[in-house]
Design a protein around this motif. Structure first.
Motif: not given
Length: 162
Positions: A2-7, A46-51, A65-74
Motif C-alpha cells: 500500500n506504499i506509493k511514492k508520491v509525485s 516545495k517538496y516536489i521542487d526540491n526532490s 498517511g504520508y512521510l516526507v524525507c529530506r536528503i542533506d549530504h546523503e
C-alpha cells in the motif's frame, strides 16, 4: 503493498493530510490553527521542487498517511510523518517509516534523523519503540512576541525556556 511514492499529480490528495499535520503541530504549541489547504499545497510543491522523497499509504483510492524525507549530504531526515487520526495504531506509520529507513540505508547510513516537537509524545513514543533514543540536536531560538513560556526544562547544565 500500500506504499506509493508520491509525485506532483497527487497534490490534491496529499495536501489535505499536510494541512491536518500542520494544524496538529500548532496544537502541540497550544495554538489554534485551521487546516490551511493552500499553504499545504505550497508546501507540497516545495517538496516536489526540491526532490524530497514522499511516501504515502493508500487504501483503495484514499491516502491515509504520508512521510516526507529530506536528503542533506546523503543524510536522510524525516521532515514529516502523518497518519489520519482514525487510522492510527494500524501499522501505517511503521510501514512508511520502514521505507524511509531503507532509503537511508541506500545512502549508506545506519539511521534516519528526526526532528520532533518536545510535546509530540506520540511521535517520541513511536521513535523510541523503533530504537531511536539518542538525542542529537537541540533547536534554540529567540522568544517570539506571541510565545507563551509556561515552563523551563534542563538538559545537562543548561536551562531553557519552554
Amino acid at each position: 503493498m500500500n506504499i506509493k511514492k508520491v509525485s506532483f499529480r497527487d497534490i490534491n490528495r496529499i495536501s489535505p493530510l499536510i494541512a491536518k499535520f500542520r494544524a496538529e503541530l500548532q496544537g502541540l504549541r497550544a495554538a489554534e490553527a485551521d487546516e490551511d489547504i493552500e499553504s499545504a499545497r505550497e508546501e507540497f510543491a516545495k517538496y516536489i521542487d526540491n526532490s524530497y522523497p514522499i511516501f504515502a499509504y493508500k487504501e483503495g483510492s484514499e491516502f491515509l498517511g504520508y512521510l516526507v524525507c529530506r536528503i542533506d549530504h546523503e543524510v536522510v531526515w524525516v521532515e514529516s510523518l502523518y497518519v489520519l487520526k482514525e487510522h492510527r495504531r494500524r501499522g501505517i506509520a511503521s510501514k512508511l517509516f520502514k521505507d524511509a529507513e531503507e532509503l537511508a540505508v541506500s545512502y549508506g547510513n545506519e539511521t534516519l534523523y528526526n526532528n520532533v516537537h518536545p510535546n509530540n509524545n506520540g511521535m517520541i513514543e513511536f521513535l523510541s519503540k523503533k530504537g531511536y533514543n539518542v538525542l542529537n540536536l537541540i533547536e534554540i531560538r529567540k522568544k517570539r512576541k506571541d510565545d507563551v513560556i509556561s515552563e523551563q526544562i534542563q538538559i545537562r547544565d543548561n536551562i531553557f525556556d519552554y
